[in-house]
Design an enzyme around this catalytic site. Structure first.
Site, PDB file in Angstrom:
ATOM      1  N   ARG A 100      -6.892   3.417 -15.273  1.00  0.00           N
ATOM      2  CA  ARG A 100      -6.844   4.054 -13.947  1.00  0.00           C
ATOM      3  C   ARG A 100      -7.497   5.435 -13.920  1.00  0.00           C
ATOM      4  O   ARG A 100      -8.105   5.807 -12.923  1.00  0.00           O
ATOM      5  CB  ARG A 100      -5.394   4.138 -13.436  1.00  0.00           C
ATOM      6  CG  ARG A 100      -4.758   2.759 -13.227  1.00  0.00           C
ATOM      7  CD  ARG A 100      -3.505   2.820 -12.378  1.00  0.00           C
ATOM      8  NE  ARG A 100      -3.826   3.151 -11.002  1.00  0.00           N
ATOM      9  CZ  ARG A 100      -3.683   4.322 -10.457  1.00  0.00           C
ATOM     10  NH1 ARG A 100      -3.174   5.318 -11.139  1.00  0.00           N
ATOM     11  NH2 ARG A 100      -4.037   4.519  -9.202  1.00  0.00           N
ATOM     12  N   TYR A 125      -0.605  -1.649 -12.092  1.00  0.00           N
ATOM     13  CA  TYR A 125      -2.031  -1.648 -12.384  1.00  0.00           C
ATOM     14  C   TYR A 125      -2.327  -1.030 -13.749  1.00  0.00           C
ATOM     15  O   TYR A 125      -3.351  -0.374 -13.932  1.00  0.00           O
ATOM     16  CB  TYR A 125      -2.819  -0.957 -11.249  1.00  0.00           C
ATOM     17  CG  TYR A 125      -2.495  -1.543  -9.893  1.00  0.00           C
ATOM     18  CD1 TYR A 125      -2.879  -2.843  -9.591  1.00  0.00           C
ATOM     19  CD2 TYR A 125      -1.753  -0.834  -8.945  1.00  0.00           C
ATOM     20  CE1 TYR A 125      -2.549  -3.417  -8.370  1.00  0.00           C
ATOM     21  CE2 TYR A 125      -1.411  -1.407  -7.710  1.00  0.00           C
ATOM     22  CZ  TYR A 125      -1.819  -2.684  -7.442  1.00  0.00           C
ATOM     23  OH  TYR A 125      -1.507  -3.248  -6.244  1.00  0.00           O
ATOM     24  N   TYR A 146     -10.480   5.395 -11.262  1.00  0.00           N
ATOM     25  CA  TYR A 146     -10.187   5.966  -9.929  1.00  0.00           C
ATOM     26  C   TYR A 146     -10.005   7.481  -9.963  1.00  0.00           C
ATOM     27  O   TYR A 146      -9.474   8.042  -9.007  1.00  0.00           O
ATOM     28  CB  TYR A 146      -8.886   5.375  -9.371  1.00  0.00           C
ATOM     29  CG  TYR A 146      -8.784   3.878  -9.402  1.00  0.00           C
ATOM     30  CD1 TYR A 146      -9.588   3.074  -8.600  1.00  0.00           C
ATOM     31  CD2 TYR A 146      -7.842   3.260 -10.217  1.00  0.00           C
ATOM     32  CE1 TYR A 146      -9.461   1.701  -8.625  1.00  0.00           C
ATOM     33  CE2 TYR A 146      -7.706   1.882 -10.245  1.00  0.00           C
ATOM     34  CZ  TYR A 146      -8.526   1.104  -9.441  1.00  0.00           C
ATOM     35  OH  TYR A 146      -8.395  -0.257  -9.468  1.00  0.00           O
ATOM     36  N   CYS A 177     -15.168   3.564 -27.799  1.00  0.00           N
ATOM     37  CA  CYS A 177     -16.429   4.291 -27.881  1.00  0.00           C
ATOM     38  C   CYS A 177     -17.101   4.448 -26.524  1.00  0.00           C
ATOM     39  O   CYS A 177     -18.103   3.794 -26.225  1.00  0.00           O
ATOM     40  CB  CYS A 177     -17.349   3.583 -28.860  1.00  0.00           C
ATOM     41  SG  CYS A 177     -16.634   3.671 -30.490  1.00  0.00           S
ATOM     42  N   GLU A 178     -16.507   5.269 -25.694  1.00  0.00           N
ATOM     43  CA  GLU A 178     -17.048   5.581 -24.366  1.00  0.00           C
ATOM     44  C   GLU A 178     -16.553   6.973 -24.018  1.00  0.00           C
ATOM     45  O   GLU A 178     -15.372   7.278 -24.232  1.00  0.00           O
ATOM     46  CB  GLU A 178     -16.446   4.648 -23.292  1.00  0.00           C
ATOM     47  CG  GLU A 178     -16.764   3.211 -23.452  1.00  0.00           C
ATOM     48  CD  GLU A 178     -17.669   2.668 -22.361  1.00  0.00           C
ATOM     49  OE1 GLU A 178     -18.181   3.459 -21.531  1.00  0.00           O
ATOM     50  OE2 GLU A 178     -17.857   1.455 -22.366  1.00  0.00           O
ATOM     51  N   GLY A 235       0.773  -1.241   0.000  1.00  0.00           N
ATOM     52  CA  GLY A 235       0.000   0.000   0.000  1.00  0.00           C
ATOM     53  C   GLY A 235       0.803   1.289   0.000  1.00  0.00           C
ATOM     54  O   GLY A 235       0.220   2.379   0.010  1.00  0.00           O
ATOM     55  N   PRO A 254       4.547  -5.126  -0.953  1.00  0.00           N
ATOM     56  CA  PRO A 254       4.353  -3.964  -1.806  1.00  0.00           C
ATOM     57  C   PRO A 254       4.197  -4.347  -3.275  1.00  0.00           C
ATOM     58  O   PRO A 254       4.789  -5.318  -3.733  1.00  0.00           O
ATOM     59  CB  PRO A 254       5.661  -3.188  -1.628  1.00  0.00           C
ATOM     60  CG  PRO A 254       6.681  -4.263  -1.415  1.00  0.00           C
ATOM     61  CD  PRO A 254       5.967  -5.330  -0.614  1.00  0.00           C
ATOM     62  N   GLY A 255       3.392  -3.593  -3.988  1.00  0.00           N
ATOM     63  CA  GLY A 255       3.291  -3.762  -5.433  1.00  0.00           C
ATOM     64  C   GLY A 255       3.686  -2.470  -6.119  1.00  0.00           C
ATOM     65  O   GLY A 255       4.765  -2.328  -6.690  1.00  0.00           O
ATOM     66  N   ARG A 256       2.806  -1.480  -5.985  1.00  0.00           N
ATOM     67  CA  ARG A 256       2.981  -0.208  -6.685  1.00  0.00           C
ATOM     68  C   ARG A 256       4.325   0.457  -6.419  1.00  0.00           C
ATOM     69  O   ARG A 256       4.950   1.001  -7.319  1.00  0.00           O
ATOM     70  CB  ARG A 256       1.848   0.733  -6.268  1.00  0.00           C
ATOM     71  CG  ARG A 256       1.800   2.010  -7.082  1.00  0.00           C
ATOM     72  CD  ARG A 256       0.755   3.010  -6.543  1.00  0.00           C
ATOM     73  NE  ARG A 256      -0.405   2.441  -5.952  1.00  0.00           N
ATOM     74  CZ  ARG A 256      -1.613   2.387  -6.537  1.00  0.00           C
ATOM     75  NH1 ARG A 256      -1.794   2.897  -7.734  1.00  0.00           N
ATOM     76  NH2 ARG A 256      -2.640   1.851  -5.909  1.00  0.00           N
TER      77      ARG A 256
HETATM   78  N1  LLP Z   1      -1.355  -6.960  -0.456  1.00  0.00           N
HETATM   79  C1  LLP Z   1      -2.679  -7.124  -0.636  1.00  0.00           C
HETATM   80  C2  LLP Z   1      -3.380  -8.137   0.182  1.00  0.00           C
HETATM   81  C3  LLP Z   1      -3.362  -6.334  -1.582  1.00  0.00           C
HETATM   82  O1  LLP Z   1      -4.665  -6.500  -1.741  1.00  0.00           O
HETATM   83  C4  LLP Z   1      -2.662  -5.374  -2.357  1.00  0.00           C
HETATM   84  C5  LLP Z   1      -3.338  -4.541  -3.359  1.00  0.00           C
HETATM   85  C6  LLP Z   1      -1.280  -5.254  -2.149  1.00  0.00           C
HETATM   86  C7  LLP Z   1      -0.664  -6.060  -1.187  1.00  0.00           C
HETATM   87  C8  LLP Z   1      -0.409  -4.311  -2.936  1.00  0.00           C
HETATM   88  O2  LLP Z   1      -0.768  -2.979  -2.734  1.00  0.00           O
HETATM   89  P1  LLP Z   1       0.179  -1.824  -3.341  1.00  0.00           P
HETATM   90  O3  LLP Z   1       1.500  -1.904  -2.631  1.00  0.00           O
HETATM   91  O4  LLP Z   1       0.328  -2.060  -4.795  1.00  0.00           O
HETATM   92  O5  LLP Z   1      -0.572  -0.578  -3.067  1.00  0.00           O
HETATM   93  N2  LLP Z   1      -5.880  -1.182  -9.039  1.00  0.00           N
HETATM   94  C9  LLP Z   1      -5.682  -0.179  -8.014  1.00  0.00           C
HETATM   95  C10 LLP Z   1      -4.938  -0.745  -6.816  1.00  0.00           C
HETATM   96  C11 LLP Z   1      -5.583  -1.968  -6.216  1.00  0.00           C
HETATM   97  C12 LLP Z   1      -4.795  -2.574  -5.073  1.00  0.00           C
HETATM   98  C13 LLP Z   1      -5.338  -3.893  -4.642  1.00  0.00           C
HETATM   99  N3  LLP Z   1      -4.607  -4.554  -3.597  1.00  0.00           N
HETATM  100  C14 LLP Z   1      -4.979   1.015  -8.623  1.00  0.00           C
HETATM  101  O6  LLP Z   1      -4.746   1.027  -9.830  1.00  0.00           O
HETATM  102  O7  LLP Z   1      -4.692   1.985  -7.934  1.00  0.00           O
END
Ligand code: LLP
Length: 415
Positions: free
Chosen positions: A311, A371, A315, A343-344, A238, A273-275
């Protein structure tokens, strides 16, 4: 910086984006390997000397080349489907260093994960606990589990990506967790290994993240007193990134905050972490098809669309738009909505941007590494974009563009 102008051309590391567009076509996602490695390095540095691990959240960007890079750097993985586990394995990641989260794991997925030796299943409900136990019994194995606990903390982020509040579908209620752990402890086929939470995505401030870690820590102590000892505490992902002018706290600040909230506890601390690892390591490269001047608005119609990057409409997200060639004096600036061919009216990548570009010019939609491609679709029968991973001056095609015929290859017309 991973994406900078050199001799007037925007580059990914040392590779000019106009060359990449010429070679691989547009729309095209372009990733910087160096940026991914260095974000991972920020975690490693902040974790040094602690029993802690990064489990990269595969959903942010699941391209095999990126998973392989992170596996090589030593990362574990956080997955939410059997498909993601298959990707991790195909990329050379280890099942034992992988956590399986998600509210709706199917029997087939749980079976697959256990058979492959998953490190931990993050159980999100009482019925799921039963399902995992039953499958483990059938397989004659013990299932390593954690409970994903909902700490009821407001992550103060977009409601669609906020997950730690009582009213969301995620995790088990904080107040129920202890009872569920006791139930799990009675089942021989479950091996309780940890606890987890994830309060939401795109957090700029570490305070709610640290508060969630503290709540987990308190619960871990209570469980310990009840004779349930855990091996790890998973504080989730997150961590936010800069899209526009936000000033998110650094990876180091988040990590140090959580580690100090957990103090001297013996458990390994896991971050997923992802993002923050891939978000600013990628751009979506697109070409201007038409410059359409209107009465009320001007449009830059490009060859990427909401099916490539959703996105902004989904969002209200803001992605910076840059011209690949540093603007020549002859092109006049104007304010444009950057829109795609779908077409949106929701098909836009950016709104009201001051830009100077002509038909045929290239634009880079910034901060598209997380994402982006993973949320793409074939809406309007548009083939998915190509993906390119840059390492220094070298650019590797890591996913070729789809062919139109592939889009309906699985369909049949009844006789
Ligand atoms: N762990 C869990 C259990 C999660 O559900 C998520 C993200 C993460 C880790 C990784 O979160 P991050 O570090 O990437 O914030 N599609 C949306 C974001 C959806 C996130 C879902 N869960 C966007 O484009 O902003």
């Amino acid at each position: 910086m991973a994406f900078d102008y050199r001799n007037g051309v925007l580059c990914a590391e040392e590779a000019p984006l106009d060359d990449i567009a010429r070679h691989f076509g547009t729309p095209c996602y372009v990733y910087s390997q160096r940026t991914i490695s260095s974000a991972y390095g920020e975690f490693s540095q902040a974790l040094a000397g602690h029993d802690a691990r990064v489990c990269y959240s595969v959903k942010a960007n699941s391209n095999l080349a990126i998973l392989a890079l992170l596996a090589k750097l030593g990362a574990g993985f956080d997955i939410v489907s059997g498909g993601e586990l298959a990707r991790v394995l195909a990329a050379g990641g280890e099942a034992a260093k992988t956590l399986f989260s998600g509210v709706g794991k199917s029997e087939a997925e749980v079976d697959f994960a256990l058979s492959r030796g998953i490190g931990c299943i993050n159980v999100e409900s009482a019925p799921e606990l039963e399902r995992v136990a039953a499958i483990a019994r059938r397989l004659g194995r013990r299932a390593p589990i954690a409970l994903r606990v909902n700490p009821d903390i407001d992550a103060r982020t977009h409601p669609y990506i906020s997950t730690g509040l009582r009213e969301t579908k995620f995790g088990v209620a904080y107040a129920d967790a202890e009872r569920l752990y006791r139930e799990a402890a009675k089942k021989h086929e479950l091996e309780i290994v940890g606890i987890g939470c994830h309060i939401g995505s795109l957090l700029n401030n570490a305070a709610p993240f640290v508060a969630a870690a503290e709540r987990l820590g308190a619960l871990v102590d209570r469980l310990q007193a009840a004779g349930i000892a855990l091996r790890h505490i998973d504080v989730g992902g997150g961590i936010g990134i800069r899209y526009k002018d936000e000033t998110p706290q650094s990876i180091g600040e988040f990590v140090r905050g959580a580690l100090s909230a957990l103090g001297r506890r013996r458990q390994q601390v896991i971050f997923d972490p992802g993002r923050s690892i891939v978000g600013n390591a990628g751009v979506l490269l697109t070409r201007v098809e038409y410059v359409k001047l209107g009465e009320a608005r001007n449009f830059m119609v490009v060859d990427a669309a909401m099916n490539d990057l959703i996105r902004a409409p989904l969002y209200s997200a803001w992605h910076e738009v840059r011209t690949v060639k540093q603007t020549e004096a002859s092109v006049e600036q104007a304010v444009y909505d950057v829109v795609g061919p779908v077409c949106e009216s929701a098909d836009f990548l950016a709104k009201e941007r001051r830009l100077a570009a002509r038909e045929g010019d290239l634009l880079a939609i910034m901060s598209a590494g997380a994402y982006g491609m993973v949320m793409s679709s074939n809406y309007n029968s548009r083939p998915r974009a190509a993906e390119v991973l840059v390492d220094g001056t070298a650019s590797h095609l890591v996913r070729r563009r789809e062919h139109v015929a592939e889009l309906f290859a699985l369909e049949t017309i009844p006789a």
